[in-house]
Design an enzyme around this catalytic site. Structure first.
Site, mmCIF file in Angstrom:
data_model
loop_
_atom_site.group_PDB
_atom_site.id
_atom_site.type_symbol
_atom_site.label_atom_id
_atom_site.label_comp_id
_atom_site.label_asym_id
_atom_site.label_seq_id
_atom_site.Cartn_x
_atom_site.Cartn_y
_atom_site.Cartn_z
ATOM 1 N N ASP A 74 0.818 -1.216 0.000
ATOM 2 C CA ASP A 74 0.000 0.000 0.000
ATOM 3 C C ASP A 74 0.854 1.269 0.000
ATOM 4 O O ASP A 74 2.024 1.261 0.389
ATOM 5 C CB ASP A 74 -0.882 0.052 1.249
ATOM 6 C CG ASP A 74 -1.995 -0.980 1.225
ATOM 7 O OD1 ASP A 74 -1.988 -1.840 0.335
ATOM 8 O OD2 ASP A 74 -2.863 -0.926 2.121
ATOM 9 N N ASP A 75 0.188 2.369 -0.399
ATOM 10 C CA ASP A 75 0.639 3.757 -0.191
ATOM 11 C C ASP A 75 1.655 4.285 -1.193
ATOM 12 O O ASP A 75 2.002 5.462 -1.143
ATOM 13 C CB ASP A 75 1.204 3.958 1.225
ATOM 14 C CG ASP A 75 0.149 3.823 2.306
ATOM 15 O OD1 ASP A 75 -1.023 3.585 1.954
ATOM 16 O OD2 ASP A 75 0.488 3.942 3.490
ATOM 17 N N HIS A 126 -6.046 3.032 -4.044
ATOM 18 C CA HIS A 126 -5.951 3.241 -2.594
ATOM 19 C C HIS A 126 -6.332 4.682 -2.241
ATOM 20 O O HIS A 126 -5.816 5.247 -1.273
ATOM 21 C CB HIS A 126 -4.532 2.926 -2.115
ATOM 22 C CG HIS A 126 -4.399 2.691 -0.632
ATOM 23 N ND1 HIS A 126 -5.304 1.943 0.089
ATOM 24 C CD2 HIS A 126 -3.450 3.102 0.270
ATOM 25 C CE1 HIS A 126 -4.926 1.903 1.361
ATOM 26 N NE2 HIS A 126 -3.811 2.605 1.496
ATOM 27 N N HIS A 130 -5.521 9.421 0.636
ATOM 28 C CA HIS A 130 -5.441 8.549 1.817
ATOM 29 C C HIS A 130 -6.290 9.027 3.004
ATOM 30 O O HIS A 130 -5.841 8.964 4.155
ATOM 31 C CB HIS A 130 -3.986 8.381 2.252
ATOM 32 C CG HIS A 130 -3.726 7.077 2.951
ATOM 33 N ND1 HIS A 130 -3.919 6.905 4.304
ATOM 34 C CD2 HIS A 130 -3.288 5.874 2.492
ATOM 35 C CE1 HIS A 130 -3.598 5.671 4.655
ATOM 36 N NE2 HIS A 130 -3.213 5.022 3.566
ATOM 37 N N TYR A 167 -6.695 2.661 5.873
ATOM 38 C CA TYR A 167 -6.968 2.293 7.275
ATOM 39 C C TYR A 167 -8.027 1.201 7.396
ATOM 40 O O TYR A 167 -8.475 0.890 8.498
ATOM 41 C CB TYR A 167 -7.418 3.508 8.104
ATOM 42 C CG TYR A 167 -6.609 4.752 7.878
ATOM 43 C CD1 TYR A 167 -5.302 4.862 8.353
ATOM 44 C CD2 TYR A 167 -7.138 5.828 7.158
ATOM 45 C CE1 TYR A 167 -4.555 6.012 8.127
ATOM 46 C CE2 TYR A 167 -6.396 6.980 6.928
ATOM 47 C CZ TYR A 167 -5.108 7.060 7.415
ATOM 48 O OH TYR A 167 -4.368 8.212 7.177
ATOM 49 N N HIS A 219 3.626 -2.264 3.192
ATOM 50 C CA HIS A 219 3.692 -0.900 2.640
ATOM 51 C C HIS A 219 5.047 -0.694 1.974
ATOM 52 O O HIS A 219 6.090 -0.811 2.645
ATOM 53 C CB HIS A 219 3.496 0.145 3.747
ATOM 54 C CG HIS A 219 2.156 0.078 4.407
ATOM 55 N ND1 HIS A 219 1.870 -0.843 5.406
ATOM 56 C CD2 HIS A 219 1.026 0.817 4.228
ATOM 57 C CE1 HIS A 219 0.621 -0.665 5.810
ATOM 58 N NE2 HIS A 219 0.083 0.326 5.110
#
Length: 263
Positions: A74-75, A126, A130, A167, A219
């Site tokens: 992720d991210d 995603h 965020h 989250y 991540h």
């Protein structure tokens, strides 16, 4: 001089003059420089669409019989994503990357974003910036999803089909918007907490606890996570696991508007 010899002498003289002119060094003229081919955005877009025809390229694993695990990151894309892609390519492993729109926008023209797709990984949404989507009104959720979808499609020719809410923040409103956007909600069954404990050995140990059918949360924006990847791959491979993308885990693209956390 005999009469018949005169024509021969004249012919020899003409040949000498011709050879001298032909072989005399000529003044050097520089060649015109080669012009680089101009690739317009339209041509690039067509190439990308053609290249990605039939994406994602499933390798047709039967995860009802195999011990499959889906590694997800992720991210990103971020400063450590290139190193992660190098590691995955060296081990012939495919993963699923859930990208943040703002990170894609900052990705030097989409270089890493395109590489994710070109190297056979699955790419997912995603959100754009965020946020916790469950706390947003419908219009903002739509913008978070669509803006990222549109940018990734522009850069890669791929329309994403999976999404992970930041989250894990989700509710009925979020799921309804995912359905409208044609996205499946992908959660996880193994949380490595790599954002909290940035120690490669700790991250690798948590990922190594995966069970058949697990979706592992990682991540790629953390150097410690990327450093943990060789140990994660070694541990799970030793246990007989097959590394797959999320869609490969289920044998198909997950259904839009449905939630998944493990097989």
């Amino acid at each position: 001089m005999r009469v018949w010899a005169l024509p021969l002498a004249l012919l020899a003289l003409a040949l000498c003059v011709t050879y001298s002119v032909a072989t005399r060094p000529q003044p050097w003229t520089p060649a015109a420089p080669l012009r680089p081919a101009v690739v317009t955005p339209e041509v690039l877009a067509k190439r990308l669409v053609s290249m990605q025809a039939g994406w994602p390229r499933s390798r047709k694993f039967d995860c009802s019989k195999l011990k499959c695990v889906a590694l997800t990151f992720d991210d990103g894309p971020g400063e450590y994503t290139a190193r992660l892609l190098d590691l995955l390519r060296a081990h012939d492993v495919r993963a699923t990357f859930f990208v943040v729109g703002q990170m894609v926008e900052a990705d030097k023209g989409g270089r890493l974003t395109r590489r994710i797709v070109e190297e056979g990984h699955e790419i997912g949404n995603h959100s754009w910036s965020h946020p916790a989507l469950a706390g947003l009104p419908r219009e903002q959720i739509e913008r978070q999803l669509k803006r990222t979808d549109d940018l990734v499609e522009k850069l890669t020719g791929v329309r994403m089909r999976v999404m992970r809410p930041p989250y894990g923040s989700t509710n009925e409103r979020v799921v309804a918007e995912l359905r409208r956007e044609g996205l499946a909600e992908i959660l996880w069954s193994v949380d490595t907490l790599d954002w909290l404990n940035r120690v490669p050995a700790v991250v690798a140990k948590r990922a190594g606890a995966a069970k058949p059918g697990s979706i592992v949360l990682l991540h790629d924006i953390h150097r410690s996570t990327v450093e943990a990847v060789p140990a994660i791959l070694a541990t799970l491979a030793k246990k007989g696991y097959t590394f797959v993308t999320v869609s490969e885990l289920y044998g198909r693209t997950p259904a839009a508007g449905r939630s998944y956390s493990e097989r």
